[in-house]
Design an enzyme around this catalytic site. Structure first.
Site, mmCIF file in Angstrom:
data_model
loop_
_atom_site.group_PDB
_atom_site.id
_atom_site.type_symbol
_atom_site.label_atom_id
_atom_site.label_comp_id
_atom_site.label_asym_id
_atom_site.label_seq_id
_atom_site.Cartn_x
_atom_site.Cartn_y
_atom_site.Cartn_z
ATOM 1 N N GLU B 60 1.050 52.391 -29.138
ATOM 2 C CA GLU B 60 1.347 51.291 -30.061
ATOM 3 C C GLU B 60 2.734 51.401 -30.700
ATOM 4 O OE1 GLU B 60 -1.605 52.841 -30.006
ATOM 5 O OE2 GLU B 60 -3.014 51.248 -29.484
ATOM 6 N N HIS B 129 -12.446 48.718 -35.859
ATOM 7 C CA HIS B 129 -12.115 47.561 -35.019
ATOM 8 C C HIS B 129 -12.461 46.240 -35.708
ATOM 9 C CE1 HIS B 129 -12.344 50.782 -32.030
ATOM 10 N NE2 HIS B 129 -11.653 50.024 -31.200
#
Lengths: 319, 324
Positions: B60, B129
């Site tokens: 990321e 999440h």
């Protein structure tokens, strides 16, 4: 040597410019004229000058908190740099960046970051952009040994290795990440072996020898331009000052410092040029005097320049 | 007018911008053949090829950082971070690099980067999440934060974000991808920084964004049957915030409920509330009320997560509380 006399003298001159610039900053810090953090590059001049001598004006570099040398080597303007370090409106960043964030975007210096390793992904993106635009440029990414243990370093070299991006990752291994020695921070002696894991070229070079750095970077830049991908180049060097002004250097011995100062890149290169009669003592003295004048001119410019007005505060947050 | 899904609207925006401008490209995890974790980049790999639709490693920081470097040197990357929860790993790049370089460098650099991501609860994905982390990014001058609630806004705002010269965090919602709405064909955009009144009303203002717009609109329909006429302001962009639209509505109704899927403490709703306090206190009939998430990490169990996040009943209760 494949370099002309002018080029050789030019490298020496750039290194002396960096050294004198830094000495001036040190003086201004001690006199309280410069505030904030200024991390001095003295001792590492051969890395920036050797590396930047091997690229073209339209190539990119990314720089670090210890970035004055990179900016000068890439062709930065001493006046604008000195003004920026002093927080003046005439500086490269209008006084908003200071020592740690000098950028010369038009000159290909994509800027210095104060976050160790923070510029590594950014340089990788510049490499991706070069590849996608097919311009045959390269990006040199300067960082210290400390940055090699950050996550972004590994993510970036993995990406650059996978996509064969034209990025040269240049580690200025000055043996200490602030105070922590590389022996304490790395489980390996030869840090270039990490390149293997990313299937890129890893090379180590004497970072006190400007021509050795230049030739190494020429080689890897040539490979990168022809699509053979990135390289990790370790330049073994030493910072002569502490990490910053407040550092008493308790983590290293004065003997070690003296040994490295014997290998001062400016001393080594000027001795070589004198020995090979590229330059004589009078020529060297003149060159130093000339650089000194330029630094004094930059200092005068910076000190006489105005600070940015408060109306400048909210400018440049958004494009 | 034709109706398409939220994900399709985003997909169309990406295609149209890639067709219009060869410097636009997309990059991220599983966005190629897989088509994106929530299908937004479906078909792009086949139509635009691996150069412009770049599958990356799970990196990321490098995805966002490379986006910044590419944006600074002539490209217009639109990168995807699969879940906003994963932005933690790219935080330095977005916050310390992307959002800062323009200012730190005295206005010389520009970063035309879009980071697309998605957040929110509702698919049983639990603590890592399903968070709503937009408030973190509101606190960063130099960034724009866009959170569209409808397919129309999603398309129009994504096109504007890609064309903008500033870094934009574009936050979608995982439960909105499958929602449908009217999306006209042809060339148009939705401006960044403009709120939209999704329902006109005179009794109370509900200020909200992202999926909570849908929840609030449903609540408003039920309240209308009880004689309470709600105005629903969809911020669409959280930074810059369209204060004028909020304040105009508050001045009209005198009552405000702020609905957000983020938790109360230090949340976007707190910011919205203070904007109202500072600028329209004299217009208020009663204190501003928030309906936000309970202060826990998102749990997996549907019973627990439903108890955590705002719903129609909670909004209705808050609104009715103002009329007692």
């Amino acid at each position: 040597m494949g370099e002309t006399r002018e080029e050789l003298i030019g490298y020496l001159r750039k290194m002396i410019e960096i050294r004198f610039f830094e000495e001036k900053i040190s003086e201004l810090l001690n006199r309280g004229i410069v505030e904030g953090a200024s991390h001095l590059y003295s001792g590492e001049e051969a890395v920036a000058v050797g590396a930047c001598s091997a690229i073209k004006p339209d190539d990119y570099i990314t720089s670090t908190h210890r970035g004055h040398g990179h900016c000068i080597a890439k062709g930065g303007d001493l006046r604008k740099m000195m003004a920026e370090v002093c927080g003046k409106a005439t500086g490269y960043c209008k006084g908003k960046g200071g020592s740690m964030h000098i950028a010369d975007i038009e000159g290909g210096n994509l800027g210095a970051t104060g976050i160790v390793g923070g510029n590594v992904p950014v340089a990788t993106g510049a490499g991706l952009s070069i590849k996608m635009r097919k311009t045959r440029q390269v990006a040199l990414c300067f960082f210290g040994d400390g940055a090699m243990n950050t996550g972004g370093f590994h993510e970036s070299l993995n990406m650059a290795g996978t996509w064969k991006l034209p990025v040269i990752y240049i580690c200025e291994n000055n043996l200490y990440g602030m105070s922590v020695s590389v022996d304490k921070a790395f489980p390996i002696k030869d840090i270039t072996i990490r390149a293997k894991g990313y299937n890129i070229l890893g090379v180590s070079v004497d970072g006190m020898d400007v021509l050795a750095v230049r030739h190494t970077i020429q080689d890897v830049v040539g490979r990168a331009r022809s699509g053979e991908g990135p390289a990790l180049v370790e330049c073994k060097t030493y910072r002569f000052h502490g990490h910053s002004k407040s550092d008493p250097r308790a983590y290293r011995t004065r003997e070690e410092e003296a040994l490295w100062k014997e290998r001062c890149p400016i001393k080594l290169f000027s001795e070589r040029l004198l020995k090979e009669k590229v330059l004589d003592n009078e020529g060297l003295r003149k060159l130093e005097e000339d650089v000194k004048k330029n630094i004094e001119d930059a200092e005068k410019f910076a000190i006489e320049s105005p600070f940015p007005g408060p109306e400048e505060l909210c400018e440049d947050v958004y494009a | 007018m034709r109706e398409i899904f939220y994900w399709q609207a985003l997909n169309e925006a990406l295609r149209e911008e890639m067709d219009r401008d060869s410097s636009v490209f997309v990059m991220g995890e599983d966005i190629g053949i897989y088509g994106g974790s929530y299908g937004v980049t479906r078909g792009l790999y086949k139509d635009y090829g691996p150069e412009r639709v770049r599958d990356t490693a799970i990196s990321e920081a490098a995805i966002v950082g490379a986006g910044i470097g590419a944006a600074m040197t002539g490209m217009r990357p639109c990168v995807e971070i699969m879940y906003i929860d994963f932005m933690t790993i790219a935080m330095d790049q977005l916050v310390n690099q992307g959002a800062k370089v323009r200012y730190m460098f005295g206005g010389k650099a520009k970063v035309p980067l879009v980071v697309r991501t998605q957040g929110g609860a509702g698919r049983g994905l639990a603590g890592q999440h399903a968070q709503s982390l937009e408030a973190w990014f509101l606190h960063v001058p130099g960034l724009y934060v866009v959170m569209p609630s409808t397919p129309y806004d999603a398309k129009g705002l994504l096109k504007s974000s890609i064309r903008d010269d500033n870094p934009v965090l574009f936050i979608e919602h995982k439960l909105l991808y499958g929602t449908k709405g009217e999306v006209p064909e042809g060339e148009w955009t939705v401006p960044i920084g403009k709120a939209d009144i999704k329902r006109q009303g005179k009794d109370v203002t509900i200020v909200t964004y992202s999926r909570m717009v849908l929840v609030s609109l449903n609540a408003a329909e039920r309240l209308a049957k009880e004689g309470i006429d709600c105005e629903v302001v969809d911020l669409r962009t959280l930074r810059p915030m369209d204060k004028e639209t909020i304040l105009n509505s508050v001045r009209k109704t005198g009552k405000v409920v702020v609905v957000s899927e983020g938790c109360y403490t230090g949340g976007a709703a707190a910011e919205i509330g203070m904007v109202i306090m500072e600028n329209a206190f004299d217009n208020l009939d009663c204190p501003v009320k928030r309906v936000c998430a309970v202060e826990v990490p998102p749990p997996m169990s549907p019973v627990l997560v439903n108890a955590m996040i705002p719903n129609e009943d909670k909004v209705i209760e808050a609104v009715k509380g103002m009329f007692k």
